[in-house]
Design a protein around this motif. Structure first.
Motif, short mmCIF file in Angstrom:
data_model
loop_
_atom_site.label_atom_id
_atom_site.label_comp_id
_atom_site.label_asym_id
_atom_site.label_seq_id
_atom_site.Cartn_x
_atom_site.Cartn_y
_atom_site.Cartn_z
N SER A 188 -5.75 8.83 -25.75
CA SER A 188 -6.74 9.83 -25.34
C SER A 188 -6.23 11.18 -25.83
O SER A 188 -5.08 11.30 -26.24
CB SER A 188 -6.90 9.85 -23.82
OG SER A 188 -5.72 10.37 -23.20
N ARG B 152 -2.42 6.77 -22.09
CA ARG B 152 -3.53 6.74 -21.14
C ARG B 152 -4.82 6.72 -21.94
O ARG B 152 -4.99 7.52 -22.86
CB ARG B 152 -3.49 7.94 -20.20
CG ARG B 152 -2.29 7.97 -19.28
CD ARG B 152 -2.29 9.25 -18.47
NE ARG B 152 -3.51 9.36 -17.64
CZ ARG B 152 -3.94 10.52 -17.14
NH1 ARG B 152 -3.30 11.66 -17.40
NH2 ARG B 152 -5.04 10.54 -16.40
N SER B 153 -5.72 5.82 -21.58
CA SER B 153 -6.90 5.65 -22.42
C SER B 153 -8.12 5.31 -21.57
O SER B 153 -8.11 5.39 -20.34
CB SER B 153 -6.65 4.57 -23.47
OG SER B 153 -7.64 4.60 -24.47
N PHE B 154 -9.16 4.89 -22.25
CA PHE B 154 -10.46 4.61 -21.65
C PHE B 154 -10.71 3.10 -21.64
O PHE B 154 -10.12 2.35 -22.41
CB PHE B 154 -11.57 5.31 -22.45
CG PHE B 154 -11.32 6.78 -22.64
CD1 PHE B 154 -11.78 7.69 -21.70
CD2 PHE B 154 -10.63 7.23 -23.75
CE1 PHE B 154 -11.54 9.04 -21.87
CE2 PHE B 154 -10.39 8.58 -23.93
CZ PHE B 154 -10.85 9.49 -22.99
N PRO C 236 -16.20 3.00 -16.78
CA PRO C 236 -15.59 4.30 -16.49
C PRO C 236 -14.55 4.21 -15.37
O PRO C 236 -14.73 3.48 -14.40
CB PRO C 236 -16.78 5.17 -16.06
CG PRO C 236 -17.98 4.50 -16.66
CD PRO C 236 -17.67 3.03 -16.65
N ASP D 122 -11.71 6.63 -12.81
CA ASP D 122 -11.72 7.90 -12.09
C ASP D 122 -11.12 9.05 -12.88
O ASP D 122 -11.44 10.22 -12.59
CB ASP D 122 -10.96 7.75 -10.77
CG ASP D 122 -11.67 6.83 -9.78
OD1 ASP D 122 -12.88 6.61 -9.96
OD2 ASP D 122 -11.00 6.33 -8.86
N ASP D 123 -10.28 8.75 -13.86
CA ASP D 123 -9.60 9.83 -14.60
C ASP D 123 -10.31 10.19 -15.90
O ASP D 123 -9.76 10.93 -16.72
CB ASP D 123 -8.15 9.46 -14.89
CG ASP D 123 -8.01 8.23 -15.79
OD1 ASP D 123 -9.03 7.53 -16.02
OD2 ASP D 123 -6.88 7.97 -16.25
N GLU D 124 -11.52 9.69 -16.12
CA GLU D 124 -12.19 9.89 -17.41
C GLU D 124 -12.46 11.37 -17.68
O GLU D 124 -12.26 11.84 -18.81
CB GLU D 124 -13.48 9.09 -17.47
CG GLU D 124 -14.07 9.04 -18.87
CD GLU D 124 -15.02 7.88 -19.05
OE1 GLU D 124 -16.21 8.13 -19.26
OE2 GLU D 124 -14.55 6.72 -19.00
N LEU E 74 -9.25 12.95 -18.84
CA LEU E 74 -8.84 12.55 -20.19
C LEU E 74 -9.72 13.19 -21.26
O LEU E 74 -9.28 13.35 -22.40
CB LEU E 74 -8.88 11.03 -20.33
CG LEU E 74 -7.89 10.25 -19.47
CD1 LEU E 74 -8.02 8.76 -19.73
CD2 LEU E 74 -6.46 10.71 -19.71
N LEU E 75 -10.95 13.56 -20.90
CA LEU E 75 -11.86 14.19 -21.85
C LEU E 75 -11.85 15.71 -21.79
O LEU E 75 -12.62 16.36 -22.50
CB LEU E 75 -13.29 13.68 -21.61
CG LEU E 75 -13.55 12.23 -22.03
CD1 LEU E 75 -14.92 11.78 -21.55
CD2 LEU E 75 -13.43 12.08 -23.55
N SER F 285 -20.00 8.30 -22.38
CA SER F 285 -19.37 8.76 -21.15
C SER F 285 -20.36 9.58 -20.34
O SER F 285 -21.24 10.25 -20.88
CB SER F 285 -18.14 9.62 -21.48
OG SER F 285 -17.62 10.21 -20.29
N LEU G 250 -17.83 7.19 -26.70
CA LEU G 250 -16.47 6.65 -26.72
C LEU G 250 -16.46 5.38 -27.56
O LEU G 250 -17.25 4.46 -27.31
CB LEU G 250 -16.00 6.34 -25.30
CG LEU G 250 -15.99 7.51 -24.31
CD1 LEU G 250 -15.57 7.03 -22.93
CD2 LEU G 250 -15.07 8.62 -24.80
#
Length: 228
Positions: free
Chosen positions: A115, A121-123, A127, A129-131, A134-135, A156, A163
């Motif tokens: 990310s 850490r990725s997608f 979805p 909770d941390d999307e 990360l974006l 997203s 994504l």
């Protein structure tokens, strides 16, 4: 046409099958998204094959870990693979790969490994909770990434960003052992593709070449899952 190749992991037969498929489809340029050699049966040969492409390279956590093993998990399989990878590639190649940029932005698309915030850490297809975190700071309409070895594309809820995970060339984790990658046409549309290859042969090769960690990696290739 542009081909997106991520997470090759030293699996040369998978790479060759993808390159043949991409060539038949008309791909002439490549974006290479990191994790080129670590864990695979043919690390040095894979890097040399990738060097022959007209490609933009970015760094994955595999390249970072190989250059700085103390940043990687203190795990027998991971550390054993790093030691073997360093020996196969040699110091100069290890340093060269570790110095690659973490991101690349081109024509309204951002490319990274995990990310924009982290290479580990990725997608995911659904979805998390941390999307939004990360974006953070991403203003492009499309984000291309890998790391999870799960091929998918979706919009997203954060800014409507598209994504795209092209999937893993050398070690998919979605239950489908075929090599995964993506093509981008002249119209900008993304096509996710899968290509069959001799995955059993690659599994056997890593068992034979690197017995200290090869059994775990071989099961991951065979099962197309994060086997332990």
């Amino acid at each position: 046409m542009l081909a997106l190749l991520y997470d090759v992991h030293g699996n040369l037969p998978a790479l060759e099958s993808v390159l043949a498929d991409a060539a038949q489809a008309g791909a002439t340029r490549f974006v290479l998204g990191g994790d080129y050699a670590l864990f695979g049966p043919w690390p040095a040969e894979t890097v040399e094959r990738l060097r022959k492409l007209d490609a933009t390279w970015i760094r994955g956590n595999g390249e970072r870990w190989t250059a700085s093993p103390w940043e990687a998990p203190d795990d027998e399989v991971v550390q054993g693979a790093i030691s073997a990878n360093r020996a196969e590639l040699g110091d100069s190649v290890v340093e060269e790969l570790a110095a690659l940029p973490e991101e690349h932005v081109e024509e309204g698309v951002r490319y990274c490994h995990g990310s924009p915030q982290s290479d580990v850490r990725s997608f995911f297809p659904e979805p998390a909770d941390d999307e939004a975190e990360l974006l953070s700071g991403v203003h492009e309409e499309r984000l291309v990434f890998g790391h999870t070895h799960l091929q998918f594309r979706r919009r997203s809820r954060v800014g409507g960003i598209e994504l795209v995970n092209p999937g893993s060339v050398g070690m998919p984790f979605d239950g489908d052992p075929r090599a995964g990658y993506a093509l981008v046409g002249a119209d900008g549309e993304v096509e996710l593709r899968r290509v069959g290859y001799d995955s059993a042969g690659s599994a056997a090769a890593v068992r034979e070449r690197f017995p200290d960690f090869g059994e775990v990696v071989a099961r991951r290739i065979e099962q197309a899952a994060f086997a332990v």
